[in-house]
Design a protein around this motif. Structure first.
Motif, PDB file in Angstrom:
ATOM      1  N   VAL A   1      45.942  59.888  20.246  1.00  0.00           N
ATOM      2  CA  VAL A   1      45.170  60.862  20.296  1.00  0.00           C
ATOM      3  C   VAL A   1      43.637  60.521  20.425  1.00  0.00           C
ATOM      4  O   VAL A   1      43.102  59.692  20.217  1.00  0.00           O
ATOM      5  N   TYR A   2      42.854  61.766  21.050  1.00  0.00           N
ATOM      6  CA  TYR A   2      41.566  61.743  21.364  1.00  0.00           C
ATOM      7  C   TYR A   2      40.875  61.898  19.990  1.00  0.00           C
ATOM      8  O   TYR A   2      41.262  62.597  19.158  1.00  0.00           O
ATOM      9  N   ASP A   3      39.949  60.697  19.761  1.00  0.00           N
ATOM     10  CA  ASP A   3      39.257  60.811  18.463  1.00  0.00           C
ATOM     11  C   ASP A   3      37.986  61.387  18.442  1.00  0.00           C
ATOM     12  O   ASP A   3      36.935  60.385  19.062  1.00  0.00           O
ATOM     13  N   LYS A   4      37.510  62.734  18.518  1.00  0.00           N
ATOM     14  CA  LYS A   4      36.337  63.015  18.865  1.00  0.00           C
ATOM     15  C   LYS A   4      35.340  62.656  17.946  1.00  0.00           C
ATOM     16  O   LYS A   4      34.008  62.480  18.252  1.00  0.00           O
ATOM     17  N   ALA A   5      35.679  62.705  16.685  1.00  0.00           N
ATOM     18  CA  ALA A   5      34.643  62.106  15.674  1.00  0.00           C
ATOM     19  C   ALA A   5      34.126  60.553  16.018  1.00  0.00           C
ATOM     20  O   ALA A   5      32.908  60.527  15.791  1.00  0.00           O
ATOM     21  N   ILE A   6      35.022  59.853  16.104  1.00  0.00           N
ATOM     22  CA  ILE A   6      34.376  58.651  16.701  1.00  0.00           C
ATOM     23  C   ILE A   6      33.804  58.285  17.832  1.00  0.00           C
ATOM     24  O   ILE A   6      32.584  57.716  17.934  1.00  0.00           O
TER      25      ILE A   6
END
Length: 458
Positions: free
Chosen positions: A424-429
């Motif tokens: 999954v894409y981790d926007k927060a990181i």
């Protein structure tokens, strides 16, 4: 970890895609889930979304250029699929090249010449032989790569085999002549923003970090560059083992990381995470997180995480548009659809995107040359591309150049998280600054003269 796009490494993306992504949220599954029966628009007129008309009928014509016939163009695709250490490595390069050739040929080829794919499988240790063979009959090499590429450079340069690479590994390859790298790699800088992103998320863990690389120059050089990049982004390296290329038992290396107290881990593992993950579980080793390079964004890594639930969070850096979001990017959607039509049953992963970016650049450049097709013409057109992103498949590179003319890599990256049910894409990181990418100029680290000398001595 050869694709330092590095890539392994490394592109303007549609605002609509970003809006959709924001609506979805932080976690978006990465793996391609588009069924072969899905109704997608497949271009049949040689126009690739975001790139333009790159294949069309034409008169072809007689040519004295090696690999160019009246109606054909022979292209080498380098890979290591037949190796026995990581069987099938880079086989996607050949699958994607074959599918792209079928797509292009169906539209008339490149100015009337049909693309003929020559599978140049080095199996790790036959790289020089395969390049020598390509020098006998191929026009150029496109969309491929070999792990042990250092000794092939003088052979390719001597015979004038032009290349638009899928990926490069050694410093010698990064600097080679007769070549354009769509990722803009060079030897005096390294894109390493993901190390900084992880340092922000895990500030204490990165103070005791483990890295490493297989003990051969082609791999040691880019991985040492990663070490320099990590250190510049706040990592302190406490362990850097150098296992052999043919290592099968990762237990001693896992135990070494564990004994050194490494809390942030960028493993000395170059292609198959499964045995490494199993060794971590057996040893009871659980650092704060594991970070992997782009080539690990595949079903094997996802399976390893699912089979070893005690693993800490596992992240992957990438500069390629997530395949699960293909419908939000027309160029990626075209790639997925082309693979479903012309390569039915083949797995689609980031290697296909990596190969496609090279093929799209080559076809666009070769098409511009018209009937008088030469290596110099193709490379000259490729080297003038600005904001190259293969229509959105990859993060943007501001300006391409010949590899021996100081290209500049893209600063852009995105972070993915490997979960049992998907990647999954981790926007927060990531902390994106442009579409899904973090493109801060600080992501590119300039190497010191001493560091460059150290790399050259490996």
């Amino acid at each position: 970890m050869f694709h330092k796009q590095q890539a392994k490494l490394g592109k303007s993306v549609l605002p609509l895609a970003m809006a959709a992504l924001m609506a979805i949220g932080t976690a978006v599954t990465l793996a391609s889930t588009t069924p072969a029966s899905a109704t997608l628009s497949l271009s049949s007129n040689g126009v690739w979304p975001g790139v333009g008309k790159i294949c069309e009928p034409g008169s072809g014509g007689a040519s004295s250029v090696r690999g160019v016939g009246n109606k054909t163009i022979n292209i080498a695709v380098f890979n290591d699929a037949a190796n026995t250490v990581i069987p099938g490595l880079e086989v996607e390069f050949v699958q994607q090249a074959t599918a792209f050739a079928d797509w292009c040929n169906a539209a008339g080829g490149v100015n009337g010449r049909k693309i003929v794919i020559d599978n140049r499988d080095a199996a790790f240790f036959n790289a020089s032989q395969e390049v020598t063979a390509a020098c006998q009959s191929d026009f150029m090499a496109v969309g491929g790569g070999m792990v042990l590429d250092q000794p092939t450079v003088p052979i390719r340069e001597k015979c004038g085999l032009g290349q638009i690479s899928g990926y490069l590994v050694s410093n010698a390859s990064d600097l080679a002549t007769d070549q354009v790298d769509p990722n803009g790699l060079n030897t005096d800088s390294v894109t390493s923003g993901w190390f900084g992103a992880l340092a922000k998320a895990y500030p204490n863990a990165v103070k005791k970090a483990g890295m490493g690389a297989e003990n051969t120059p082609s791999i040691l050089q880019p991985e040492t560059k990663e070490e320099f990049g990590a250190e510049a982004q706040g990592w302190k390296i406490v362990d850097f083992p150098e296992p052999p290329v043919t290592v099968e038992n990762w237990a001693p290396y896992v135990e070494d990381y564990q004994s050194k107290g490494a809390e942030a881990l960028w493993p000395a593992d170059s292609g198959n995470f499964v045995p490494f993950a199993q060794a971590m579980t057996t040893a009871g080793y659980k650092p704060a997180f594991i970070a992997l390079s782009t080539e690990f964004a595949n079903s094997q890594t996802q399976g390893a995480v699912a089979a070893n639930p005690s693993l800490p969070p596992v992240y992957i850096e990438t500069a390629w548009w997530p395949l699960s979001m293909a419908s939000q990017n027309p160029s990626t959607e075209e790639l997925v659809t082309t693979m479903h039509k012309y390569a039915k049953g083949d797995t689609i992963d980031f290697d296909d995107e990596e190969g496609a970016e090279a093929w799209l650049l080559w076809a666009k450049s070769a098409s511009a040359c018209g009937a008088s097709l030469t290596v110099t013409c193709v490379l000259t057109h490729a080297a003038t591309a600005k904001n190259w992103d293969a229509g959105g498949i990859q993060a943007p590179v501001a300006h391409l150049t010949l590899s021996n003319e100081n290209p500049q890599p893209s600063p852009c990256f995105a972070m993915l998280k490997v979960e049992a049910k998907g990647i999954v894409y981790d926007k927060a990181i990531t902390r994106p600054t442009q579409s899904i990418w973090n493109c801060s100029p600080k992501n590119v680290v300039q190497l010191t003269t001493q560091q460059q000398q150290q790399l050259n001595s490996l």
